[in-house]
Each structure stands twice: as C-alpha cells, then as structure tokens.
Design a protein around this motif. Structure first.
Motif, mmCIF file in Angstrom:
data_model
loop_
_atom_site.group_PDB
_atom_site.id
_atom_site.type_symbol
_atom_site.label_atom_id
_atom_site.label_comp_id
_atom_site.label_asym_id
_atom_site.label_seq_id
_atom_site.Cartn_x
_atom_site.Cartn_y
_atom_site.Cartn_z
ATOM 1 N N GLU A 164 0.812 -1.215 0.000
ATOM 2 C CA GLU A 164 0.000 0.000 0.000
ATOM 3 C C GLU A 164 0.847 1.268 0.000
ATOM 4 O OE1 GLU A 164 -3.415 1.961 2.902
ATOM 5 O OE2 GLU A 164 -3.286 -0.231 2.710
ATOM 6 N N ALA A 165 1.965 1.268 0.728
ATOM 7 C CA ALA A 165 2.808 2.468 0.793
ATOM 8 C C ALA A 165 3.381 2.810 -0.581
ATOM 9 C CB ALA A 165 3.936 2.268 1.807
ATOM 10 N N SER A 166 3.792 1.799 -1.339
ATOM 11 C CA SER A 166 4.333 2.050 -2.673
ATOM 12 C C SER A 166 3.263 2.615 -3.596
ATOM 13 C CB SER A 166 4.896 0.754 -3.275
ATOM 14 O OG SER A 166 5.996 0.289 -2.525
ATOM 15 N N VAL A 167 2.049 2.076 -3.507
ATOM 16 C CA VAL A 167 0.951 2.564 -4.345
ATOM 17 C C VAL A 167 0.590 3.994 -3.963
ATOM 18 C CG1 VAL A 167 -1.459 2.180 -4.993
ATOM 19 C CG2 VAL A 167 0.104 0.233 -4.765
ATOM 20 N N ARG A 168 0.649 4.292 -2.683
ATOM 21 C CA ARG A 168 0.368 5.662 -2.232
ATOM 22 C C ARG A 168 1.358 6.646 -2.857
ATOM 23 N NH1 ARG A 168 -2.057 8.273 2.160
ATOM 24 N NH2 ARG A 168 -2.891 6.262 2.864
ATOM 25 N N ARG A 169 2.654 6.304 -2.858
ATOM 26 C CA ARG A 169 3.652 7.191 -3.458
ATOM 27 C C ARG A 169 3.414 7.344 -4.960
ATOM 28 N NH1 ARG A 169 7.099 4.321 0.075
ATOM 29 N NH2 ARG A 169 7.819 2.974 -1.626
ATOM 30 N N TRP A 170 3.009 6.268 -5.612
ATOM 31 C CA TRP A 170 2.743 6.301 -7.050
ATOM 32 C C TRP A 170 1.593 7.262 -7.370
ATOM 33 C CZ3 TRP A 170 -0.574 2.111 -9.723
ATOM 34 C CH2 TRP A 170 -0.538 2.276 -11.110
ATOM 35 N N ILE A 171 0.488 7.115 -6.654
ATOM 36 C CA ILE A 171 -0.678 7.950 -6.929
ATOM 37 C C ILE A 171 -0.405 9.406 -6.577
ATOM 38 C CG2 ILE A 171 -3.116 8.336 -6.354
ATOM 39 C CD1 ILE A 171 -3.377 5.360 -5.833
ATOM 40 N N ALA A 172 0.494 9.650 -5.630
ATOM 41 C CA ALA A 172 0.797 11.022 -5.204
ATOM 42 C C ALA A 172 1.613 11.792 -6.236
ATOM 43 C CB ALA A 172 1.545 10.992 -3.871
ATOM 44 N N ASP A 173 2.146 11.125 -7.240
ATOM 45 C CA ASP A 173 2.918 11.812 -8.276
ATOM 46 C C ASP A 173 2.015 12.818 -8.987
ATOM 47 O OD1 ASP A 173 4.369 12.628 -10.495
ATOM 48 O OD2 ASP A 173 5.069 10.623 -11.010
ATOM 49 N N PRO A 174 2.328 14.104 -8.926
ATOM 50 C CA PRO A 174 1.438 15.108 -9.528
ATOM 51 C C PRO A 174 1.316 14.988 -11.041
ATOM 52 C CG PRO A 174 3.508 16.111 -8.828
ATOM 53 C CD PRO A 174 3.492 14.727 -8.272
ATOM 54 N N ALA A 175 2.240 14.285 -11.697
ATOM 55 C CA ALA A 175 2.173 14.125 -13.151
ATOM 56 C C ALA A 175 1.292 12.955 -13.566
ATOM 57 C CB ALA A 175 3.576 13.939 -13.718
ATOM 58 N N LEU A 176 0.780 12.183 -12.578
ATOM 59 C CA LEU A 176 -0.023 11.004 -12.864
ATOM 60 C C LEU A 176 -1.503 11.338 -12.709
ATOM 61 C CD1 LEU A 176 0.456 7.829 -13.367
ATOM 62 C CD2 LEU A 176 -0.235 7.609 -10.973
ATOM 63 N N PHE A 177 -2.310 10.864 -13.647
ATOM 64 C CA PHE A 177 -3.761 11.012 -13.568
ATOM 65 C C PHE A 177 -4.346 9.630 -13.291
ATOM 66 C CE2 PHE A 177 -2.069 14.136 -16.537
ATOM 67 C CZ PHE A 177 -2.473 15.318 -15.922
ATOM 68 N N ALA A 178 -5.030 9.477 -12.179
ATOM 69 C CA ALA A 178 -5.507 8.165 -11.752
ATOM 70 C C ALA A 178 -7.014 8.201 -11.515
ATOM 71 C CB ALA A 178 -4.786 7.713 -10.484
ATOM 72 N N TYR A 179 -7.678 7.132 -11.937
ATOM 73 C CA TYR A 179 -9.128 6.997 -11.783
ATOM 74 C C TYR A 179 -9.430 5.623 -11.207
ATOM 75 C CZ TYR A 179 -9.677 11.173 -14.659
ATOM 76 O OH TYR A 179 -9.615 12.459 -15.147
ATOM 77 N N LEU A 180 -10.344 5.596 -10.241
ATOM 78 C CA LEU A 180 -10.701 4.366 -9.551
ATOM 79 C C LEU A 180 -12.172 4.069 -9.768
ATOM 80 C CD1 LEU A 180 -9.924 2.085 -7.540
ATOM 81 C CD2 LEU A 180 -10.500 3.675 -5.691
ATOM 82 N N ALA A 181 -12.472 2.829 -10.124
ATOM 83 C CA ALA A 181 -13.847 2.352 -10.254
ATOM 84 C C ALA A 181 -14.071 1.215 -9.266
ATOM 85 C CB ALA A 181 -14.106 1.875 -11.684
ATOM 86 N N ASP A 182 -15.340 0.795 -9.142
ATOM 87 C CA ASP A 182 -15.633 -0.325 -8.251
ATOM 88 C C ASP A 182 -14.907 -1.588 -8.690
ATOM 89 O OD1 ASP A 182 -17.319 1.371 -6.906
ATOM 90 O OD2 ASP A 182 -19.142 0.637 -7.879
ATOM 91 N N ASP A 183 -14.680 -1.719 -10.000
ATOM 92 C CA ASP A 183 -14.043 -2.941 -10.503
ATOM 93 C C ASP A 183 -12.975 -2.623 -11.540
ATOM 94 O OD1 ASP A 183 -15.754 -2.106 -12.540
ATOM 95 O OD2 ASP A 183 -16.203 -4.146 -13.192
ATOM 96 N N GLY A 184 -12.280 -1.500 -11.375
ATOM 97 C CA GLY A 184 -11.224 -1.176 -12.323
ATOM 98 C C GLY A 184 -10.398 0.007 -11.878
ATOM 99 N N PHE A 185 -9.270 0.210 -12.557
ATOM 100 C CA PHE A 185 -8.357 1.292 -12.203
ATOM 101 C C PHE A 185 -7.620 1.736 -13.454
ATOM 102 C CE2 PHE A 185 -4.080 2.701 -10.775
ATOM 103 C CZ PHE A 185 -4.473 3.808 -10.032
ATOM 104 N N LEU A 186 -7.409 3.055 -13.558
ATOM 105 C CA LEU A 186 -6.682 3.657 -14.671
ATOM 106 C C LEU A 186 -5.658 4.628 -14.122
ATOM 107 C CD1 LEU A 186 -6.215 4.695 -17.639
ATOM 108 C CD2 LEU A 186 -8.167 6.234 -17.251
ATOM 109 N N ALA A 187 -4.426 4.579 -14.654
ATOM 110 C CA ALA A 187 -3.386 5.553 -14.311
ATOM 111 C C ALA A 187 -2.607 5.863 -15.578
ATOM 112 C CB ALA A 187 -2.456 5.010 -13.231
ATOM 113 N N TYR A 188 -2.497 7.149 -15.910
ATOM 114 C CA TYR A 188 -1.769 7.527 -17.119
ATOM 115 C C TYR A 188 -1.122 8.881 -16.932
ATOM 116 C CZ TYR A 188 -5.642 10.679 -18.473
ATOM 117 O OH TYR A 188 -6.577 11.686 -18.513
ATOM 118 N N ARG A 189 -0.214 9.217 -17.831
ATOM 119 C CA ARG A 189 0.474 10.498 -17.810
ATOM 120 C C ARG A 189 0.804 10.901 -19.242
ATOM 121 N NH1 ARG A 189 4.477 10.488 -14.020
ATOM 122 N NH2 ARG A 189 3.897 8.476 -13.112
ATOM 123 N N TRP A 190 1.079 12.184 -19.429
ATOM 124 C CA TRP A 190 1.568 12.634 -20.732
ATOM 125 C C TRP A 190 2.950 12.047 -20.946
ATOM 126 C CZ3 TRP A 190 -2.140 14.282 -23.589
ATOM 127 C CH2 TRP A 190 -3.194 15.026 -23.044
#
Length: 425
Positions: free
Chosen positions: A216-242
C-alpha cells in the motif's frame, strides 16, 4: 575516505553484505546509482532519496561494502503475484548495481546470494526480476519466465470504440457484466488500499498468471505523483500520464477492469484526448481487450522485455498457486537446488479441483522406484515450468529430463499459461 577498489586489485576479504540501516549513508547509494544508471534531475534525486529511505526503513534495501565503501546495492519489493488468479507472496528484486570499478569480481553474485537467503527466511515463495544480464541470476536459479508488453494505439482509433455485440444478450454474464454504477472517480493517495484490492480482484477474476500488486505504501507514493492522472472504479483502475514534453502522446501505466462496461469507460477517459493525442502507449497483457474494442486492427502489442522467476519455496509456491479447475494430474519430480539445498528432493505433485500440493517422498535403497522415472528439474527448470513454459521447450533447452510423454502432457495441462507482468521495477 576509504581507498577505492582499483580494477587490478582483488576485492578485500572484508566484503560485507547486509540490509542497509538508518545510519548508513544514503548519498553513497545515490552516487552509486548515478554511476550505474546515469544522471538524475534534482526532482528525480529527491524522489529516489525518499523511496530509498522507505526501503531502508522496511529492511528491504541491501548493500555491499568493501573496506567500508559501498560498492553494491539492491532492493526488493513486497508483492503478491497472481497465478491462475491466486496470489502468492513474491519479492520483486530491482535496482541491482555494482560500482564500475568492482564489476566482474563476484560482488553481484555474492550480494544476490545473500538477498536470496534472506528472502527464504522472510517467507517468500517466489521472486522475480528484470535482468540486465542473465548469467548471474541463472547461476542462482532464476530463469526466463514471462514478458512485459506494451500496446501502441493511434489516438484516432480510440475516438470511437466498438459497442458491445448486439447479438449477445446484455446482463447475462455473471463474471463480466457491467455493474449498474461503476463509480468512476479521481483517485487520491488515500485510495491506495482500495486500488490494491481492486487490482487484485481483477487479476483473480481473470485467472491471470504473472501480474502483481504492490504494498500500500508504494501505491500511495505512485498515486501522489502530480504528473499522474488516476481513476478508480468499483471494478477497475486507470493511471496515465503525458508521454514526453507535449500532448501528442500518452503513457498508460495501468488500465485494468473486470467488466466490459468499466473497461470501455476507462478507455473512454483516455479517448477523450483523441483530438490532440497522436499515439497512446499502454502497459497491457498480451490478450488485453483493447484490440477487441477498436474498430480497426490498429493496435500493436509488442513484448518489451523478459522477466525472470525464482521459486524460493516449492511447497508454498505450489500450494499457493491456482490451477485449471477442470484438470486433475499427478507426477513425481526430482528437484535440485544448490543455492537453497533444503528445497532439493523427490516430490509428488498433485493437482485437483484447481488446487495443488507438493509433498516430499522418501528415497533410498529401500524406496520403490517410480515408473516412469521422475522428471528431474533444477531451480531454473522448475521456475520455467511453474511459469507455463512447455515441457518440450524445457527438454530442448536441457532444463528437464525423465518422465514420459504422458507426464509431459499432464504438467503442460496444469502449469500451461502465458505469463506476463504489468509492472516494471
């Protein structure tokens, strides 16, 4: 400062290999990283230092010192790796480096031997890594297992995704039907635990072989990256960047969904950039549904790199792994393991109703000889078999002997899969 090891001098007998501690010099490790992998920007150095401190604090950062000077470093990530949909504790090894002046003298092998022994003591059943060179890792029992794949999709292709097949009744697929409300929203660092849970549920439902979830700590650092755009669904996840310095390309680091509705919705978020984006690069599995969502065959999927697997605890690795539910099989295996000799011996492999077991059996003059002869495998061959490499390939590569055609067919039926990872570390 301690005298540097010269290319002509043998390494000191005072080579020390151990986990890094709070009082160790983090800048020495960062300097080693600079010399091994190239320069870092100030921002990248700050992020690397924070991640390094976290790894040191967790005891998962190893170092090698000669006469008090750091000459090697490696770390491992605490992961779960999914095999036919079931999670197995796995240590993902990364950042393996040796000072240029100390290379070719056994430092890397000594450091990896020490780490492998430590991982066995920590209860990990498996370990994976991406090799810059395979010789050292093969000598310690890692073997090529699966691939890391990338899809390249023209931006215009995502502008209009195919709807569901109208000849297929909606809402009748209990495994993959779209939920009434996928609940898609922007993800924030506090969602890290839910992201891990959602990704794990997707891999379990898909009966995936190879993908991992991180702590969980590694994922927290990943999502905290301001250049990353992340979306969470009940049954899916998206993370992307330019990708790069313009809006002409996008890099999808994660896009996983259990249902058709969520997969289409998450790809739709990326597709909203189609008017300005020329190409989308996506980390995917080899059979990702994106090729079946686009109107034209414009999606190119390529293997970027191989990864290697090491079975650290054969009994735990087999009992934790998932197997095809409709396949029952048994076989006798002779396993050798010079680095972890406690793993060596004769075992009976039994697979039934999607679960497996590996039980050591007695050998010696009074023991009955099985017929056919047991399949003999070293740690490299067993790792490759575990990852789905066919027995014909293992035999041709000199990684398996013994058994017969019927045994080969049984082993291929229970272990056969196309292994892939979505993470690169």
């Amino acid at each position: 400062m301690a005298e540097r090891v010269s290319p002509a001098a043998p390494l000191s007998s005072a080579l020390s290999i151990r986990p890094m501690r709070a009082g160790d010099d983090l800048d020495a490790e960062l300097d080693l990283r600079h010399r091994s992998f190239g320069p870092m920007s100030d921002d990248a150095r700050a992020r690397s230092r924070a991640a390094l401190a976290a790894h040191v604090g967790s005891g998962r950062q190893f170092g090698a010192w000669s006469d008090g000077e750091m000459i090697g470093s490696a770390k491992y990530y605490d992961m779960l790796q999914y095999w036919h949909g079931r999670p197995v504790p796995m240590a993902g090894v990364g950042g393996v480096m040796v000072a240029p002046e100390a290379r070719g003298r056994g430092v890397g092998k000594a450091m990896m031997t020490g780490m492998l022994t430590a991982l066995a003591g920590q209860g990990y059943a498996l370990s994976t890594l991406y090799p810059a060179t395979a010789h050292i890792y093969r000598s310690l029992g890692w073997e090529l297992a699966g691939g890391n794949y990338s899809a390249e999709v023209p931006g215009r292709t995502l502008g209009s995704l195919l709807p569901p097949d109208p000849q297929v009744p909606a809402g009748r697929d209990g495994l993959g039907e779209a939920p009434a409300d996928a609940g898609i929203r922007r993800a924030v660092p506090d969602d890290a635990g839910q992201v891990v849970a959602v990704l794990g549920a997707v891999h379990a439902a898909a009966r995936d072989c190879g993908p991992v979830t991180r702590d969980e700590a590694s994922v927290r650092r990943w999502i905290a990256d301001p250049a990353l755009f992340a979306y969470l669904a009940d049954d899916g996840f998206l993370a992307y960047r330019w990708h790069g310095d313009t809006s002409k390309a996008i890099m999808i680091e994660a896009l996983q969904a259990r249902s058709a509705g969520t997969a289409r919705a998450l790809w739709g978020i990326v597709a909203s950039h189609a008017s300005v984006t020329e190409v989308v690069h996506a980390t995917v599995g080899p059979n990702d549904p994106v090729s079946w969502l686009t109107r034209e065959p414009d999606v190119g999927v390529t293997r970027l790199r191989h990864w290697m697997l090491r079975v650290i605890d054969p009994v735990a690795a087999v009992s934790g792994r998932g197997f095809p539910a409709a396949t029952d099989a048994s076989a006798v295996l002779d396993l050798a393991d010079a680095t972890l000799p406690g793993n060596a011996g004769r075992y009976t492999l039994t697979v039934s109703a999607g679960r497996g077991s590996l039980s050591m059996v007695a050998t010696g003059p009074s023991a009955a000889s099985p017929s056919p002869a047991p399949v003999a495998l070293g740690p490299r061959g067993f790792a490759a078999l575990y990852a789905g490499v066919p027995m014909t390939t293992l035999r041709a590569a000199g990684l398996a002997v013994g058994g017969d055609l019927e045994t080969d067919a049984a082993l291929d039926a229970v272990f056969g899969c196309q292994s892939f990872m979505l993470d690169y570390f």
